[in-house]
Write an enzyme that holds these catalytic residues in place. Structure first.
Site, PDB file in Angstrom:
ATOM      1  N   ASP A  30       0.848  -1.193   0.000  1.00 31.03           N
ATOM      2  CA  ASP A  30       0.000   0.000   0.000  1.00 31.03           C
ATOM      3  C   ASP A  30       0.886   1.246   0.000  1.00 31.03           C
ATOM      4  O   ASP A  30       1.564   1.524   0.983  1.00 31.03           O
ATOM      5  CB  ASP A  30      -0.903  -0.043   1.241  1.00 31.03           C
ATOM      6  CG  ASP A  30      -1.738   1.222   1.397  1.00 31.03           C
ATOM      7  OD1 ASP A  30      -1.817   1.999   0.428  1.00 31.03           O
ATOM      8  OD2 ASP A  30      -2.303   1.406   2.490  1.00 31.03           O
ATOM      9  N   ASP A  34      -3.950   3.960   2.677  1.00 32.37           N
ATOM     10  CA  ASP A  34      -5.400   3.805   2.893  1.00 32.37           C
ATOM     11  C   ASP A  34      -5.796   2.371   3.238  1.00 32.37           C
ATOM     12  O   ASP A  34      -6.982   2.056   3.342  1.00 32.37           O
ATOM     13  CB  ASP A  34      -6.192   4.305   1.665  1.00 32.37           C
ATOM     14  CG  ASP A  34      -5.961   3.436   0.433  1.00 32.37           C
ATOM     15  OD1 ASP A  34      -5.128   2.497   0.505  1.00 32.37           O
ATOM     16  OD2 ASP A  34      -6.604   3.682  -0.596  1.00 32.37           O
ATOM     17  N   ASP A 107      -4.526  -8.786 -16.478  1.00 27.62           N
ATOM     18  CA  ASP A 107      -5.597  -9.757 -16.342  1.00 27.62           C
ATOM     19  C   ASP A 107      -6.729  -9.311 -17.261  1.00 27.62           C
ATOM     20  O   ASP A 107      -7.215  -8.185 -17.151  1.00 27.62           O
ATOM     21  CB  ASP A 107      -6.067  -9.756 -14.875  1.00 27.62           C
ATOM     22  CG  ASP A 107      -6.500 -11.124 -14.395  1.00 27.62           C
ATOM     23  OD1 ASP A 107      -7.332 -11.732 -15.075  1.00 27.62           O
ATOM     24  OD2 ASP A 107      -6.005 -11.560 -13.333  1.00 27.62           O
ATOM     25  N   ASP A 203      -8.950 -14.491 -17.733  1.00 27.14           N
ATOM     26  CA  ASP A 203      -9.799 -15.026 -16.677  1.00 27.14           C
ATOM     27  C   ASP A 203     -10.855 -15.984 -17.239  1.00 27.14           C
ATOM     28  O   ASP A 203     -11.519 -15.667 -18.231  1.00 27.14           O
ATOM     29  CB  ASP A 203     -10.493 -13.843 -15.983  1.00 27.14           C
ATOM     30  CG  ASP A 203     -11.194 -14.242 -14.710  1.00 27.14           C
ATOM     31  OD1 ASP A 203     -10.530 -14.740 -13.798  1.00 27.14           O
ATOM     32  OD2 ASP A 203     -12.429 -14.049 -14.632  1.00 27.14           O
ATOM     33  N   GLU A 263      -6.739 -18.928 -18.103  1.00 30.40           N
ATOM     34  CA  GLU A 263      -7.199 -19.622 -16.896  1.00 30.40           C
ATOM     35  C   GLU A 263      -8.331 -20.554 -17.330  1.00 30.40           C
ATOM     36  O   GLU A 263      -9.351 -20.099 -17.834  1.00 30.40           O
ATOM     37  CB  GLU A 263      -7.709 -18.651 -15.837  1.00 30.40           C
ATOM     38  CG  GLU A 263      -7.992 -19.368 -14.520  1.00 30.40           C
ATOM     39  CD  GLU A 263      -9.121 -18.766 -13.700  1.00 30.40           C
ATOM     40  OE1 GLU A 263      -9.179 -19.036 -12.500  1.00 30.40           O
ATOM     41  OE2 GLU A 263      -9.954 -18.041 -14.263  1.00 30.40           O
ATOM     42  N   HIS A 335      -4.674 -16.054  -6.001  1.00 25.51           N
ATOM     43  CA  HIS A 335      -5.631 -15.345  -5.144  1.00 25.51           C
ATOM     44  C   HIS A 335      -6.938 -16.115  -4.944  1.00 25.51           C
ATOM     45  O   HIS A 335      -7.815 -15.648  -4.240  1.00 25.51           O
ATOM     46  CB  HIS A 335      -5.923 -13.974  -5.765  1.00 25.51           C
ATOM     47  CG  HIS A 335      -6.579 -14.109  -7.100  1.00 25.51           C
ATOM     48  ND1 HIS A 335      -5.899 -14.604  -8.209  1.00 25.51           N
ATOM     49  CD2 HIS A 335      -7.842 -13.887  -7.513  1.00 25.51           C
ATOM     50  CE1 HIS A 335      -6.728 -14.667  -9.232  1.00 25.51           C
ATOM     51  NE2 HIS A 335      -7.915 -14.239  -8.838  1.00 25.51           N
ATOM     52  N   ASP A 336      -7.071 -17.267  -5.588  1.00 26.89           N
ATOM     53  CA  ASP A 336      -8.279 -18.091  -5.432  1.00 26.89           C
ATOM     54  C   ASP A 336      -8.024 -19.346  -4.605  1.00 26.89           C
ATOM     55  O   ASP A 336      -8.930 -20.159  -4.421  1.00 26.89           O
ATOM     56  CB  ASP A 336      -8.795 -18.555  -6.805  1.00 26.89           C
ATOM     57  CG  ASP A 336      -9.292 -17.409  -7.663  1.00 26.89           C
ATOM     58  OD1 ASP A 336      -9.696 -16.374  -7.096  1.00 26.89           O
ATOM     59  OD2 ASP A 336      -9.274 -17.556  -8.897  1.00 26.89           O
TER      60      ASP A 336
HETATM   61  O1  TEU Z   1     -11.576 -17.645 -11.043  1.00 26.93           O
HETATM   62  C1  TEU Z   1     -12.356 -18.692 -11.505  1.00 26.93           C
HETATM   63  C2  TEU Z   1     -13.060 -19.348 -10.388  1.00 26.93           C
HETATM   64  O2  TEU Z   1     -13.510 -18.748  -9.469  1.00 26.93           O
HETATM   65  C3  TEU Z   1     -13.183 -20.789 -10.423  1.00 26.93           C
HETATM   66  O3  TEU Z   1     -13.246 -21.311  -9.136  1.00 26.93           O
HETATM   67  C4  TEU Z   1     -14.352 -21.195 -11.218  1.00 26.93           C
HETATM   68  O4  TEU Z   1     -15.286 -21.727 -10.354  1.00 26.93           O
HETATM   69  C5  TEU Z   1     -13.872 -22.155 -12.213  1.00 26.93           C
HETATM   70  O5  TEU Z   1     -13.193 -21.446 -13.235  1.00 26.93           O
HETATM   71  C6  TEU Z   1     -14.891 -22.983 -12.888  1.00 26.93           C
HETATM   72  O6  TEU Z   1     -14.256 -24.084 -13.332  1.00 26.93           O
HETATM   73  C7  TEU Z   1     -11.488 -16.453 -11.731  1.00 26.93           C
HETATM   74  C8  TEU Z   1     -10.743 -15.437 -10.899  1.00 26.93           C
HETATM   75  O7  TEU Z   1      -9.436 -15.866 -10.690  1.00 26.93           O
HETATM   76  C9  TEU Z   1     -11.516 -15.212  -9.645  1.00 26.93           C
HETATM   77  O8  TEU Z   1     -10.844 -14.394  -8.729  1.00 26.93           O
HETATM   78  C10 TEU Z   1     -12.834 -14.618 -10.028  1.00 26.93           C
HETATM   79  O9  TEU Z   1     -13.650 -14.495  -8.891  1.00 26.93           O
HETATM   80  C11 TEU Z   1     -13.570 -15.451 -11.071  1.00 26.93           C
HETATM   81  O10 TEU Z   1     -12.737 -15.911 -12.102  1.00 26.93           O
HETATM   82  C12 TEU Z   1     -14.639 -14.630 -11.725  1.00 26.93           C
HETATM   83  O11 TEU Z   1     -14.053 -13.623 -12.502  1.00 26.93           O
END
Ligand code: TEU
Length: 554
Positions: A30, A34, A107, A203, A263, A335-336
């Site tokens: 940051d 903030d 992204d 994505d 992805e 991040h997921d």
């Molecule tokens: O992630 C995809 C995601 O959330 C997967 O778990 C999804 O269920 C899978 O692709 C289905 O097979 C991406 C991003 O990385 C995530 O942060 C977002 O929330 C999501 O897409 C929606 O944009």
């Protein structure tokens, strides 16, 4: 310690020797106090990335967004959200990275927009709107559920109809069947490439083509809504759309070394070959999910124990499946995902050893490694205890749905603690100061209390740290052609504790041995592999210490 030279490879396949670093901007650094990370913070930390030796920086979305899904709900593709800074600062970031010999990957979130994007505002305004077919509208919804709990359809007053959203109701799905939509996305891509970015992480790109019939979906036991996966994953026209995108956009930038990463959640090896076959001109590599679903049961929140056999088998299947055609991306965290050390390693007594082992096993496979912020210091899951501590829309929605279905709160929290995406989103741990050096303000998500021990400053000058280990692995990829181009052979598919593989190349071979357990492991027949120079690790003999990993070169 001096900086690690970048890979420096150029031309086709340049990314084979590269290492990508992913930043989740909200949680990295940051710069304005903030409590939310921003572009200034990233720019202030570029020394860390250069010193680590990474070649490419991928940043999660920084576009204007109502932040219903932390920026994966984009309301303007051609600007920067004030939370993160300005377009001028992004230009400066691109220039500074290029000066240091690094690249920037953005992204691209184009399966859906925000419901506040002007395209959707217009599409939802009236059935006569010129953009009426830019999204999926129906008079009656089908039975599909969304990936984030609840129905995949929401009613819009303006249109007097329902729109499809595979994620939150604030993320309506674009209708890629409509060529105007596709060309609008291609314009966005060209705009960013002309600004100097070096590629995209796309994505959920394997969701862009749906079965246009949108048929009813099977409802699994205990669920309210239909499971739509068969109608949306790797859909009928996805390869056609990606090849068109390549022709319309990337072919025009042939003089640039771009990186195109898809992805592709829940995709198969067979589809992965198609996405990444250079002759098909779709993508360079895909982020598949099989190895991060080893501990899922019937669904993500049905948490199962780690199973080494299954992990080894699925990773090997991708290695061999993409050996003659295509290319792998290699990752544990993003991040997921929860933190891999807590998940497949041991975040207690053996945190350092297991973090190093996981890094070794990943980086020495054939493919391009992705380091997620905090991996390089062995960051762990957060000790979540109550629903109030979670921020993520997926976690919060699931909690309420599960409670409504009659589940016990403690059981739901237990699943969330293990699997929630917030585990990967707690602030980056730079030092042992009160907010881990992430912010001078109040962090938007709590800092892990273990930052007093687990942080960059504490590991930087320690040759035995996880951080130093990552640098060693990155250097090895830059210097050793066997890491980049060697073939892959699994050395055992039955040892109960050990993951072992060989990378053979004309310049020699590497053997990786990793004890995935907190007990000593007798190598048995594998002991014969302990020959040559030990390039990573310090053990010897036919018994491996708990969570020990070794790499021999000969
Ligand atoms: O992630 C995809 C995601 O959330 C997967 O778990 C999804 O269920 C899978 O692709 C289905 O097979 C991406 C991003 O990385 C995530 O942060 C977002 O929330 C999501 O897409 C929606 O944009």
């Amino acid at each position: 310690m001096t900086a690690i030279e970048p890979s420096g490879r150029t031309g086709p396949g340049w990314w084979r020797s590269a290492v990508v670093y992913q930043v989740y901007p909200r949680s990295f650094a940051d710069g304005n106090g903030d409590g939310v990370g921003d572009l200034r913070g990233i720019r202030e930390r570029l020394d860390h990335l250069e010193w680590l030796g990474v070649d490419v920086l991928w940043i999660s979305p920084v576009y204007p967004s109502p932040m219903a899904d932390n920026g994966y709900d984009v309301s303007d593709y051609l600007d920067v959200d004030p939370t993160y800074g300005t377009l001028a600062e992004l230009d400066a970031l691109i220039a500074e990275l290029h000066e240091r010999g690094m690249k920037l990957v953005m992204d691209l979130v184009a399966n859906h927009t925000s419901d506040e994007h002007p395209w959707f505002v217009e599409s939802s305004s009236s059935p006569e709107s010129p953009k009426r077919d830019w999204y999926w509208w129906r008079d009656e919804p089908n039975n599909w559920g969304s990936f984030f709990s609840g129905p995949a359809w929401t009613y819009s007053e303006g249109r007097a109809a329902y729109y499809l959203h595979l994620f939150t109701r604030k993320q309506p799905d674009l209708n890629w069947e409509n060529p105007e939509v596709r060309h609008a996305v291609y314009d966005v891509l060209r705009w960013w490439l002309d600004r100097g970015v070096d590629g995209f992480r796309m994505d959920v790109i394997n969701l862009i083509s749906k079965d246009p019939e949108l048929p009813e979906a099977p409802v699994m036991p205990g669920q309210r809504y239909g499971n739509m996966r068969a109608s949306v994953l790797d859909g009928p026209r996805v390869h056609e759309f990606l090849a068109e995108m390549h022709r319309e956009v990337f072919d025009r930038y042939d003089d640039r070394d771009l990186l195109l990463v898809g992805e592709t959640g829940e995709t198969t090896v067979e589809e992965g070959r198609k996405y990444t076959d250079p002759a098909r001109r779709e993508l360079d590599m895909v982020l598949h999910y099989e190895h991060v679903e080893i501990d899922h049961g019937t669904f993500k929140w049905d948490v199962r124990p780690f199973d080494l056999g299954r992990l080894r088998e699925r990773l090997a299947a991708w290695q061999t499946g993409l050996a003659d055609v295509g290319w792998n991306s290699l990752y544990w965290d993003n991040h997921d995902q929860p933190r891999v050390v807590s998940r497949y390693g041991d975040d207690g007594r053996w945190r350092t050893e297991s973090a190093k082992l996981l890094a070794t096993v990943l980086h020495l496979q054939r493919g391009t490694p992705f380091v997620y912020q905090g991996d390089e210091i062995g960051m762990t899951n957060y000790p979540f205890a109550s629903i109030d501590e979670f921020d993520d829309v997926e976690a919060v929605n699931y909690y309420h749905e599960a409670i409504a279905l009659g589940m016990e709160p403690e059981d739901v929290i237990r699943s969330l603690r293990a699997m929630s995406r917030d585990n990967g989103r707690t602030p980056m741990q730079w030092d042992d100061s009160p907010n881990a050096g992430f912010t001078t303000g109040r962090p938007w998500l709590a800092v892990n209390p273990n930052h007093t021990e687990v942080n960059v400053a504490a590991q930087r000058d320690d040759p035995d740290s996880v951080l130093s280990h990552y640098r060693r692995l990155i250097r090895l990829r830059h210097e050793d052609p066997a890491v980049v181009d060697g073939d892959f052979t699994l050395l055992t598919d039955s040892h109960p504790q050990v993951f072992a593989f060989r990378r053979r190349h004309e310049s020699g071979q590497l053997v990786v041995l990793a004890n995935f357990s907190g007990a000593e492991a007798d190598l048995g027949e594998l002991a014969g592999e302990c020959r040559g120079d030990l390039v990573i690790g310090s053990g010897h003999g036919s018994v491996m210490a708990p969570w020990e990993s070794r790499v021999y070169r000969r």
